[in-house]
Design a protein around this motif. Structure first.
Motif, PDB file in Angstrom:
ATOM      1  N   GLU A  57      -1.531  16.487   0.775  1.00  0.00           N
ATOM      2  CA  GLU A  57      -1.402  15.269   0.374  1.00  0.00           C
ATOM      3  C   GLU A  57      -2.678  14.264   0.972  1.00  0.00           C
ATOM      4  O   GLU A  57      -2.735  14.191   1.997  1.00  0.00           O
ATOM      5  N   VAL A  58      -3.344  13.569   0.015  1.00  0.00           N
ATOM      6  CA  VAL A  58      -4.404  12.709   0.357  1.00  0.00           C
ATOM      7  C   VAL A  58      -3.444  11.362   0.720  1.00  0.00           C
ATOM      8  O   VAL A  58      -3.087  10.878  -0.236  1.00  0.00           O
ATOM      9  N   GLU A  59      -3.781  10.853   1.772  1.00  0.00           N
ATOM     10  CA  GLU A  59      -3.168   9.696   2.089  1.00  0.00           C
ATOM     11  C   GLU A  59      -4.232   8.276   1.551  1.00  0.00           C
ATOM     12  O   GLU A  59      -5.261   8.381   1.566  1.00  0.00           O
ATOM     13  N   LEU A  60      -3.255   7.390   1.127  1.00  0.00           N
ATOM     14  CA  LEU A  60      -4.037   6.309   0.434  1.00  0.00           C
ATOM     15  C   LEU A  60      -4.969   5.539   1.629  1.00  0.00           C
ATOM     16  O   LEU A  60      -4.243   5.438   2.579  1.00  0.00           O
ATOM     17  N   THR A  61      -5.943   5.045   1.219  1.00  0.00           N
ATOM     18  CA  THR A  61      -6.741   4.004   2.218  1.00  0.00           C
ATOM     19  C   THR A  61      -6.150   2.770   2.063  1.00  0.00           C
ATOM     20  O   THR A  61      -5.300   2.188   0.837  1.00  0.00           O
ATOM     21  N   PHE A  62      -6.263   1.781   2.773  1.00  0.00           N
ATOM     22  CA  PHE A  62      -5.673   0.372   2.564  1.00  0.00           C
ATOM     23  C   PHE A  62      -6.008  -0.318   1.417  1.00  0.00           C
ATOM     24  O   PHE A  62      -5.439  -0.927   0.775  1.00  0.00           O
ATOM     25  N   GLU A  63      -7.468  -0.052   0.983  1.00  0.00           N
ATOM     26  CA  GLU A  63      -8.014  -0.692  -0.055  1.00  0.00           C
ATOM     27  C   GLU A  63      -7.312  -0.250  -1.400  1.00  0.00           C
ATOM     28  O   GLU A  63      -6.970  -0.893  -2.331  1.00  0.00           O
ATOM     29  N   GLU A  64      -7.055   0.957  -1.481  1.00  0.00           N
ATOM     30  CA  GLU A  64      -6.329   1.475  -2.580  1.00  0.00           C
ATOM     31  C   GLU A  64      -5.064   1.066  -2.780  1.00  0.00           C
ATOM     32  O   GLU A  64      -4.737   0.739  -3.875  1.00  0.00           O
ATOM     33  N   ALA A  65      -4.298   0.942  -1.415  1.00  0.00           N
ATOM     34  CA  ALA A  65      -2.606   0.445  -1.599  1.00  0.00           C
ATOM     35  C   ALA A  65      -2.820  -1.046  -1.877  1.00  0.00           C
ATOM     36  O   ALA A  65      -1.885  -1.248  -2.565  1.00  0.00           O
ATOM     37  N   PHE A  66      -3.770  -1.777  -1.484  1.00  0.00           N
ATOM     38  CA  PHE A  66      -3.711  -3.146  -1.695  1.00  0.00           C
ATOM     39  C   PHE A  66      -4.018  -3.351  -3.074  1.00  0.00           C
ATOM     40  O   PHE A  66      -3.486  -4.587  -3.664  1.00  0.00           O
ATOM     41  N   GLU A  67      -4.903  -2.575  -3.760  1.00  0.00           N
ATOM     42  CA  GLU A  67      -5.050  -2.767  -5.386  1.00  0.00           C
ATOM     43  C   GLU A  67      -3.890  -2.650  -5.907  1.00  0.00           C
ATOM     44  O   GLU A  67      -3.522  -3.261  -7.177  1.00  0.00           O
ATOM     45  N   PHE A 148       5.821  -6.760  18.473  1.00  0.00           N
ATOM     46  CA  PHE A 148       6.351  -6.126  17.472  1.00  0.00           C
ATOM     47  C   PHE A 148       5.884  -4.645  17.345  1.00  0.00           C
ATOM     48  O   PHE A 148       4.652  -4.488  17.835  1.00  0.00           O
ATOM     49  N   ARG A 149       6.383  -3.616  17.248  1.00  0.00           N
ATOM     50  CA  ARG A 149       5.831  -2.282  17.390  1.00  0.00           C
ATOM     51  C   ARG A 149       4.977  -1.688  16.286  1.00  0.00           C
ATOM     52  O   ARG A 149       4.150  -1.025  16.400  1.00  0.00           O
ATOM     53  N   GLY A 150       4.846  -2.396  15.022  1.00  0.00           N
ATOM     54  CA  GLY A 150       4.072  -2.290  13.896  1.00  0.00           C
ATOM     55  C   GLY A 150       4.593  -1.526  12.837  1.00  0.00           C
ATOM     56  O   GLY A 150       5.848  -1.094  12.743  1.00  0.00           O
ATOM     57  N   ILE A 151       3.722  -1.393  11.831  1.00  0.00           N
ATOM     58  CA  ILE A 151       4.437  -0.846  10.439  1.00  0.00           C
ATOM     59  C   ILE A 151       3.517   0.368  10.432  1.00  0.00           C
ATOM     60  O   ILE A 151       2.419   0.049  10.093  1.00  0.00           O
ATOM     61  N   SER A 152       4.141   1.325  10.213  1.00  0.00           N
ATOM     62  CA  SER A 152       3.369   2.635   9.738  1.00  0.00           C
ATOM     63  C   SER A 152       2.679   3.121   8.659  1.00  0.00           C
ATOM     64  O   SER A 152       1.569   3.455   8.433  1.00  0.00           O
ATOM     65  N   ASP A 153       3.526   2.645   7.610  1.00  0.00           N
ATOM     66  CA  ASP A 153       3.320   3.019   6.196  1.00  0.00           C
ATOM     67  C   ASP A 153       2.260   1.969   5.481  1.00  0.00           C
ATOM     68  O   ASP A 153       2.573   0.747   5.588  1.00  0.00           O
ATOM     69  N   VAL A 154       1.061   2.545   5.159  1.00  0.00           N
ATOM     70  CA  VAL A 154      -0.024   1.754   4.586  1.00  0.00           C
ATOM     71  C   VAL A 154       0.485   1.083   3.533  1.00  0.00           C
ATOM     72  O   VAL A 154      -0.004  -0.127   3.225  1.00  0.00           O
ATOM     73  N   GLN A 155       1.227   1.627   2.692  1.00  0.00           N
ATOM     74  CA  GLN A 155       1.699   0.934   1.308  1.00  0.00           C
ATOM     75  C   GLN A 155       2.807  -0.304   1.710  1.00  0.00           C
ATOM     76  O   GLN A 155       2.442  -1.377   0.948  1.00  0.00           O
ATOM     77  N   ASP A 156       3.388   0.084   2.640  1.00  0.00           N
ATOM     78  CA  ASP A 156       4.310  -1.077   3.167  1.00  0.00           C
ATOM     79  C   ASP A 156       3.308  -2.512   3.926  1.00  0.00           C
ATOM     80  O   ASP A 156       3.934  -3.496   3.475  1.00  0.00           O
ATOM     81  N   ARG A 157       2.433  -2.167   4.591  1.00  0.00           N
ATOM     82  CA  ARG A 157       1.535  -3.098   4.956  1.00  0.00           C
ATOM     83  C   ARG A 157       0.925  -3.751   3.832  1.00  0.00           C
ATOM     84  O   ARG A 157       0.866  -5.010   3.858  1.00  0.00           O
ATOM     85  N   ALA A 158       0.462  -2.936   2.882  1.00  0.00           N
ATOM     86  CA  ALA A 158      -0.136  -3.656   1.907  1.00  0.00           C
ATOM     87  C   ALA A 158       0.622  -4.435   0.797  1.00  0.00           C
ATOM     88  O   ALA A 158       0.304  -5.705   0.555  1.00  0.00           O
ATOM     89  N   ASN A 159       1.967  -4.096   0.685  1.00  0.00           N
ATOM     90  CA  ASN A 159       3.022  -4.702   0.001  1.00  0.00           C
ATOM     91  C   ASN A 159       3.194  -6.096   0.853  1.00  0.00           C
ATOM     92  O   ASN A 159       3.439  -6.966   0.151  1.00  0.00           O
ATOM     93  N   LEU A 160       3.326  -5.844   2.241  1.00  0.00           N
ATOM     94  CA  LEU A 160       3.693  -7.029   2.691  1.00  0.00           C
ATOM     95  C   LEU A 160       2.470  -8.245   2.909  1.00  0.00           C
ATOM     96  O   LEU A 160       2.915  -9.284   2.622  1.00  0.00           O
ATOM     97  N   ILE A 161       1.208  -7.860   2.835  1.00  0.00           N
ATOM     98  CA  ILE A 161       0.260  -8.802   2.700  1.00  0.00           C
ATOM     99  C   ILE A 161       0.159  -9.248   1.404  1.00  0.00           C
ATOM    100  O   ILE A 161      -0.210 -10.643   1.222  1.00  0.00           O
ATOM    101  N   ALA A 162       0.330  -8.504   0.489  1.00  0.00           N
ATOM    102  CA  ALA A 162       0.491  -9.222  -0.924  1.00  0.00           C
ATOM    103  C   ALA A 162       1.582  -9.987  -1.215  1.00  0.00           C
ATOM    104  O   ALA A 162       1.476 -11.200  -1.768  1.00  0.00           O
ATOM    105  N   TYR A 163       2.726  -9.735  -0.487  1.00  0.00           N
ATOM    106  CA  TYR A 163       4.143 -10.845  -0.554  1.00  0.00           C
ATOM    107  C   TYR A 163       3.580 -12.015   0.017  1.00  0.00           C
ATOM    108  O   TYR A 163       3.811 -13.316  -0.498  1.00  0.00           O
ATOM    109  N   ILE A 164       3.094 -11.937   1.352  1.00  0.00           N
ATOM    110  CA  ILE A 164       2.724 -13.248   2.075  1.00  0.00           C
ATOM    111  C   ILE A 164       1.713 -13.971   1.323  1.00  0.00           C
ATOM    112  O   ILE A 164       1.785 -15.303   1.193  1.00  0.00           O
ATOM    113  N   GLN A 165       0.692 -13.429   0.638  1.00  0.00           N
ATOM    114  CA  GLN A 165      -0.275 -13.982  -0.128  1.00  0.00           C
ATOM    115  C   GLN A 165       0.251 -14.702  -1.449  1.00  0.00           C
ATOM    116  O   GLN A 165      -0.206 -15.887  -1.879  1.00  0.00           O
ATOM    117  N   SER A 166       1.256 -14.165  -1.726  1.00  0.00           N
ATOM    118  CA  SER A 166       1.790 -14.760  -3.339  1.00  0.00           C
ATOM    119  C   SER A 166       2.657 -15.798  -2.777  1.00  0.00           C
ATOM    120  O   SER A 166       3.034 -16.685  -3.852  1.00  0.00           O
TER     121      SER A 166
END
Length: 168
Positions: A57-67, A148-166
């Motif tokens: 499986e191809v993992e999403l890049t952050f740019e793709e996940a953020f879109e 904080f230990r960090g968030i490993s899933d790229v989609q979770d990080r993109a969703n979090l940044i989108a939430y903070i931005q909204s």
């Protein structure tokens, strides 16, 4: 001693016990046997032997996940940040407030005393810089006071940044 009454009682006791066991078996089968016993298997444990030649499986890049980021899904991830950060402007907690953090200069939250380690991240909290920092805070800014230990899933990080931005 062995008259017909004793033999009749013995046979009746044996038949009664057999009847109780048969009714108990029937009741247990009705209560505890799954109605979907003949249904197909719900999931299979992958041992890696069958699909060895399948494409990885191809993992999403952050740019793709953020879109395709979902701010509603990011609100669930926000619960990990809520203990130390606030989304109201000027309301610092253990960490700085995150209202308007996207594209804000790093270390620019009024009233918060930064550790000085964030200069390694960059000059502005762009979504890419936030992604790198949220993935592994201690690895991207050595010496940061954020434990904080960090968030490993790229989609979770993109969703979090989108939430903070909204919410800004």
């Amino acid at each position: 001693m062995f008259d017909t009454m004793v033999i009749t009682k013995t046979v009746a006791a044996f038949c009664g016990a057999l009847l109780v066991f048969l009714l108990g078996n029937w009741a247990a089968s009705a209560l505890y046997v799954s109605q979907n016993a003949d249904a197909p298997q719900a999931y299979a444990i992958d041992t890696g032997e069958e699909d060895a030649d399948a494409e990885p499986e191809v993992e999403l890049t952050f740019e793709e996940a953020f879109e395709v980021a979902d701010a509603d899904a990011g609100s669930r991830v926000w619960s990990q940040c809520r203990a130390c950060h606030q989304l109201e402007a000027g309301n610092n907690g253990v960490g700085p407030y995150l209202h308007g953090v996207v594209d804000r200069p790093i270390g620019a939250a009024d009233g918060f005393n930064y550790s000085g380690a964030l200069a390694q991240v960059g000059e502005v909290w762009s979504p890419a810089n936030l992604n790198t920092f949220i993935a592994n805070p201690a690895g991207s800014a050595e010496g940061t006071s954020m434990s904080f230990r960090g968030i490993s899933d790229v989609q979770d990080r993109a969703n979090l940044i989108a939430y903070i931005q909204s919410q800004s």
